[in-house]
Design a protein around this motif. Structure first.
Motif, short mmCIF file in Angstrom:
data_model
loop_
_atom_site.label_atom_id
_atom_site.label_comp_id
_atom_site.label_asym_id
_atom_site.label_seq_id
_atom_site.Cartn_x
_atom_site.Cartn_y
_atom_site.Cartn_z
N SER A 21 -8.00 15.81 10.98
CA SER A 21 -6.73 15.47 10.46
C SER A 21 -5.86 16.75 10.41
O SER A 21 -6.40 17.98 10.42
N SER A 22 -4.66 16.78 9.93
CA SER A 22 -3.93 18.19 9.87
C SER A 22 -4.39 18.67 8.79
O SER A 22 -4.15 19.99 8.76
N ASP A 23 -5.01 18.18 7.63
CA ASP A 23 -5.76 19.10 6.57
C ASP A 23 -7.21 19.46 6.94
O ASP A 23 -7.69 19.90 5.81
N ALA A 70 -11.69 19.67 20.16
CA ALA A 70 -11.20 18.76 19.10
C ALA A 70 -10.06 18.19 19.31
O ALA A 70 -8.94 18.85 20.23
N VAL A 71 -9.76 17.00 18.72
CA VAL A 71 -8.27 16.48 18.92
C VAL A 71 -7.68 16.69 17.38
O VAL A 71 -8.47 16.37 16.40
N ARG A 72 -6.71 17.21 17.32
CA ARG A 72 -5.99 17.45 15.90
C ARG A 72 -4.74 16.60 15.71
O ARG A 72 -4.03 16.59 16.50
N LEU A 73 -4.75 15.97 14.53
CA LEU A 73 -3.51 14.99 14.21
C LEU A 73 -2.46 15.71 13.86
O LEU A 73 -2.76 16.75 12.99
N THR A 74 -1.17 15.16 13.66
CA THR A 74 0.06 15.61 12.91
C THR A 74 0.07 15.18 11.39
O THR A 74 0.80 15.73 10.70
N VAL A 75 -0.96 14.34 11.14
CA VAL A 75 -0.89 13.67 9.56
C VAL A 75 -2.25 13.95 9.13
O VAL A 75 -3.38 14.38 9.42
N GLY A 78 -5.28 11.31 4.23
CA GLY A 78 -4.68 10.31 3.55
C GLY A 78 -3.87 9.75 4.35
O GLY A 78 -3.65 8.25 4.25
N GLU A 79 -2.76 10.31 4.86
CA GLU A 79 -1.69 9.53 5.70
C GLU A 79 -2.33 8.73 7.00
O GLU A 79 -2.03 7.79 7.43
N HIS A 81 -5.20 7.51 6.77
CA HIS A 81 -5.82 6.32 6.22
C HIS A 81 -4.85 5.06 6.08
O HIS A 81 -5.06 3.99 6.21
N GLN A 82 -3.41 5.42 5.71
CA GLN A 82 -2.56 4.47 5.55
C GLN A 82 -1.82 4.02 7.03
O GLN A 82 -1.48 2.93 7.12
N ARG A 83 -1.99 4.95 7.93
CA ARG A 83 -0.98 4.71 8.99
C ARG A 83 -1.84 4.20 10.17
O ARG A 83 -1.26 3.37 11.25
N LEU A 84 -3.12 4.38 10.18
CA LEU A 84 -3.92 4.07 11.59
C LEU A 84 -4.27 2.82 11.36
O LEU A 84 -4.95 2.27 10.55
#
Length: 88
Positions: A21-23, A70-75, A78-79, A81-84
């Motif tokens: 995740s982005s964090d 790695a693959v790094r997301l923009t979210v 927590g985001e 978990h809500q969006r995927l």
């Protein structure tokens, strides 16, 4: 991106690559790349369970970068978990 990482194309992305995740939390691993290779269209990836209890589809627009490690997301986690959405 860490010093020993190299940006790569989705065409060379391998299953088992970590997804973050982005964090910085590792959400799981790449299970599959979703694309139309004939038309050179990358739709996203399927995320193997890890942080989630079931596979999830990650659309290409939520992917910030793909590297050799790695693959790094923009979210954030927590985001994500809500969006995927679960992969059907």
């Amino acid at each position: 991106m860490k010093r020993d990482e190299v940006p790569i194309s989705w065409t060379t992305l391998k299953g088992g690559t970590a997804v973050h995740s982005s964090d910085g939390q590792e959400l799981g691993k790449v299970a599959d790349v979703v694309a139309d290779e004939q038309k050179d269209i990358f739709s996203g990836i399927v995320l193997k369970p890890g942080w989630f209890k079931e596979s999830r589809f990650v659309p290409a627009e939520l992917i910030a970068e793909i590297t050799s490690r790695a693959v790094r997301l923009t979210v954030s986690a927590g985001e994500a978990h809500q969006r995927l959405t679960p992969n059907a």
